[in-house]
Design an enzyme around this catalytic site. Structure first.
Site, PDB file in Angstrom:
ATOM      1  N   GLY A  31       8.586  -2.173 -40.987  1.00  0.00           N
ATOM      2  CA  GLY A  31       8.506  -1.430 -39.731  1.00  0.00           C
ATOM      3  C   GLY A  31       7.170  -1.631 -39.045  1.00  0.00           C
ATOM      4  O   GLY A  31       6.461  -2.594 -39.331  1.00  0.00           O
ATOM      5  N   HIS A  37       7.078  -9.868 -35.685  1.00  0.00           N
ATOM      6  CA  HIS A  37       8.414  -9.552 -36.205  1.00  0.00           C
ATOM      7  C   HIS A  37       9.488  -9.954 -35.192  1.00  0.00           C
ATOM      8  O   HIS A  37      10.528 -10.489 -35.559  1.00  0.00           O
ATOM      9  CB  HIS A  37       8.560  -8.037 -36.445  1.00  0.00           C
TER      10      HIS A  37
END
Ligand code: PAF
Length: 282
Positions: A31, A37
């Site tokens: 996360g 990402h």
């Protein structure tokens, strides 16, 4: 966008995808998503039929409780970021108890020595934790391809070794490091830097770049000495390690060989935030 939090819930979804012979692209994350990402997710969307992003702050890979406690967890923001790329992404965000079947503990792994230097030396048990969670994610989500950033280059090699040793049928793809405009490697930890440390942090990549230039004309020892000196004189950044190593085995360089490729690896503290980076040298 579908979010699953248990193995039981997601298992039939995975079975359904496999029955239809659709390829699954997995982007494992902890996360606090950033553009690094997102670039992995975009590559996965281009290359596979169904993308799954896992969001799980894995306790077993932290050797420092404070680092685990302070690890950012902006879950809602992460979901919004993923939604903006595609509503079709599946998110898997398990609880520690669910993914670890009640006992949140890592197994011991041997990765042919890849686990010992650098991150392995300074973060005891780290790669046992990474191996334990990645194996569980692969078993649960059965991806065809899994995507990892080269910022954690040692992790990438360790995961390739894990898959080889356990014969897990998944292709591991390494993707290039994404950087801020001032050169700082993107990381979920960057958000924890104070203003003054954030301003200082690009010094890390600047030094790596100069080290790369020096490596063409000087010995590895001279380059390592020079880097150590630069950080010793820096008022804010504290060097944990700088290592030039074989890019395939991660063995520390002895004497330069024309047939090998090398990479420089670095870990630095800016306040209590630990930053890592690396660069290909030849
Ligand atoms: O690179 C990371 O974010 C983590 O180490 C990973 C691969 C998601 C395992 O927890």
């Amino acid at each position: 966008m579908k979010i699953y939090t248990t193995k039981k819930e997601i298992a039939p979804i995975i079975e359904g995808l496999r029955k239809k012979q659709l390829t699954i692209g997995l982007v494992p994350t902890m996360g606090a998503l950033h553009q690094g990402h997102i670039s992995l997710v975009k590559t996965a969307l281009e290359e596979t039929d169904q993308v799954i992003a896992s969001i799980f702050v894995n306790p077993t890979q932290f050797n420092n409780q404070d680092d685990l406690d302070k690890y950012p967890r902006p879950f809602e923001q992460d979901i919004q970021m993923l939604k903006r790329i595609s509503e079709n992404i599946i998110v898997y965000a398990p609880t520690p108890e669910d993914i670890y079947d009640g006992t949140v503990k890592s197994e011991n792994y041997e990765f042919d020595g890849l686990e010992n230097p650098m991150e392995g030396k300074f973060r005891k048990g780290h790669f046992d934790g990474v191996g334990s969670i990645v194996r569980r994610l692969f078993e649960t989500l059965k991806p065809s391809v899994a995507y990892f950033g080269e910022k954690d280059y040692q992790q990438l090699l360790v995961i390739k070794k894990l898959v080889e040793k356990l014969r897990i049928p998944v292709e591991i793809k390494g993707c290039p490091i994404l950087r801020e405009s001032d050169g700082l490697a993107m990381s979920s930890r960057n958000g924890r830097l104070s203003k003054i440390d954030r301003d200082a942090a690009p010094f890390i990549f600047k030094t790596l770049n100069t080290a790369k230039k020096m490596f063409g004309i000087k010995s590895a020892t001279k380059v390592m000495e020079w880097v150590t000196k630069q950080f010793a004189a820096h008022p804010l950044l504290k060097l944990e390690y700088f290592q030039i190593a074989d890019s395939a085995t991660l063995e520390p360089i002895n004497r330069k060989s024309k047939t090998k490729t090398y990479r420089a690896f670095i870990a630095v503290y800016a306040g209590d935030v630990r930053l890592i980076d690396n660069i290909a040298l030849n």
